[in-house]
Design a protein around this motif. Structure first.
Motif, PDB file in Angstrom:
ATOM      1  N   GLU A  15       0.886  -1.190   0.105  1.00  0.00           N
ATOM      2  CA  GLU A  15      -0.022  -0.164  -0.150  1.00  0.00           C
ATOM      3  C   GLU A  15       0.864   1.372  -0.003  1.00  0.00           C
ATOM      4  O   GLU A  15       0.616   2.149  -0.633  1.00  0.00           O
ATOM      5  CB  GLU A  15      -0.785   0.124   1.206  1.00  0.00           C
ATOM      6  N   ARG A  40      -6.652   8.807 -13.668  1.00  0.00           N
ATOM      7  CA  ARG A  40      -7.374   7.448 -13.515  1.00  0.00           C
ATOM      8  C   ARG A  40      -6.386   6.802 -12.658  1.00  0.00           C
ATOM      9  O   ARG A  40      -6.814   5.450 -12.232  1.00  0.00           O
ATOM     10  CB  ARG A  40      -7.327   6.915 -14.864  1.00  0.00           C
ATOM     11  N   SER A  42      -4.847   4.625  -9.693  1.00  0.00           N
ATOM     12  CA  SER A  42      -5.354   4.181  -8.385  1.00  0.00           C
ATOM     13  C   SER A  42      -4.600   3.616  -7.738  1.00  0.00           C
ATOM     14  O   SER A  42      -3.746   2.543  -7.890  1.00  0.00           O
ATOM     15  CB  SER A  42      -6.584   3.215  -8.837  1.00  0.00           C
ATOM     16  N   GLU A  44      -5.026   1.965  -4.677  1.00  0.00           N
ATOM     17  CA  GLU A  44      -5.825   0.564  -4.353  1.00  0.00           C
ATOM     18  C   GLU A  44      -5.444  -0.506  -5.568  1.00  0.00           C
ATOM     19  O   GLU A  44      -4.995  -1.649  -5.181  1.00  0.00           O
ATOM     20  CB  GLU A  44      -7.395   0.669  -4.517  1.00  0.00           C
ATOM     21  N   GLU A  45      -5.502  -0.086  -6.849  1.00  0.00           N
ATOM     22  CA  GLU A  45      -5.270  -1.014  -7.957  1.00  0.00           C
ATOM     23  C   GLU A  45      -4.028  -1.360  -7.883  1.00  0.00           C
ATOM     24  O   GLU A  45      -3.322  -2.433  -8.414  1.00  0.00           O
ATOM     25  CB  GLU A  45      -5.813  -0.616  -9.215  1.00  0.00           C
ATOM     26  N   ASP A  46      -2.974  -0.112  -7.961  1.00  0.00           N
ATOM     27  CA  ASP A  46      -1.539  -0.364  -7.955  1.00  0.00           C
ATOM     28  C   ASP A  46      -1.179  -1.323  -6.827  1.00  0.00           C
ATOM     29  O   ASP A  46      -0.366  -2.002  -7.033  1.00  0.00           O
ATOM     30  CB  ASP A  46      -0.938   1.057  -7.583  1.00  0.00           C
ATOM     31  N   GLU A  48      -2.672  -3.641  -5.380  1.00  0.00           N
ATOM     32  CA  GLU A  48      -3.094  -5.226  -5.651  1.00  0.00           C
ATOM     33  C   GLU A  48      -1.842  -5.511  -6.647  1.00  0.00           C
ATOM     34  O   GLU A  48      -1.711  -6.710  -6.707  1.00  0.00           O
ATOM     35  CB  GLU A  48      -4.423  -5.306  -6.127  1.00  0.00           C
ATOM     36  N   ARG A  49      -1.617  -4.946  -7.730  1.00  0.00           N
ATOM     37  CA  ARG A  49      -0.759  -5.193  -8.622  1.00  0.00           C
ATOM     38  C   ARG A  49       0.864  -5.495  -7.830  1.00  0.00           C
ATOM     39  O   ARG A  49       1.400  -6.442  -8.189  1.00  0.00           O
ATOM     40  CB  ARG A  49      -0.573  -4.133  -9.750  1.00  0.00           C
ATOM     41  N   THR A  52       0.578  -8.875  -5.881  1.00  0.00           N
ATOM     42  CA  THR A  52       0.573  -9.788  -7.166  1.00  0.00           C
ATOM     43  C   THR A  52       1.945 -10.250  -7.540  1.00  0.00           C
ATOM     44  O   THR A  52       2.632 -11.232  -7.610  1.00  0.00           O
ATOM     45  CB  THR A  52      -0.419  -9.687  -8.272  1.00  0.00           C
TER      46      THR A  52
END
Length: 175
Positions: A15, A40, A42, A44-46, A48-49, A52
């Protein structure tokens, strides 16, 4: 920065690293990459990447975080084998180096880069290469001060239909 700790990234750092990366993109690439793309992004999306990538990693890619005395993540760097047309070479590549916008100019980037250079040298890489946006004068000066030189290679890169070409920089490493 006097009290900066550089260490390997863990899943718990994702995070904070995402905040640094997204903030770094929005700050460093303002005016170079379409604002619509930057808006655009994010955290949160980053994050998660990052989780992963870290979970699926094979140990060949090294993620480093810089944290201040309060334990806040203020920078992130990532390096590993250099990819030439998706084939790994014996050289190393700095894939990313971002500093939280509030900490730019305080030595965080220099410390992360020095650690990446030292680690790549220690495992026997002959060179460290990286790609930087051609129009990113600030980043180009940063790398040039650290001993990197543009080698003439360029890559097309497009964001939201806008060409933002990259140039390659290289630096020999002591073995």
């Amino acid at each position: 920065m006097r009290s900066l700790r550089i260490r390997e990234m863990t899943l718990a750092d994702c995070e904070g690293v995402a905040e640094v990366r997204v903030g770094g993109w929005r700050s460093a690439y303002r005016g170079l990459i379409p604002q619509s793309y930057l808006d655009r992004l994010s955290v949160e999306e980053d994050a998660e990447r990052r989780r992963t990538h870290l979970a699926q990693g094979d140990g060949g890619v090294v993620n480093l975080v810089a944290e201040d005395t309060g334990g806040e993540t203020v920078g992130w760097a990532c390096h590993g084998p250099y990819r030439e047309d998706e084939v790994l070479t014996e050289d190393a590549e700095l894939y990313a180096l971002y500093v939280h916008p509030d900490h730019v100019g305080r030595g965080v980037g220099r410390a992360l880069l020095a650690e990446s250079v030292a680690r790549c040298s220690a495992v026997g890489h002959g060179r460290l290469l990286l790609w930087v946006l051609k129009e990113n004068d600030r980043a180009r000066r940063f790398y040039e001060r650290a001993g990197f030189r543009a080698d003439g290679a360029e890559e097309p890169f497009e964001v939201d239909g806008v060409a933002v070409p990259e140039v390659r920089y290289t630096r020999p490493l002591a073995r």
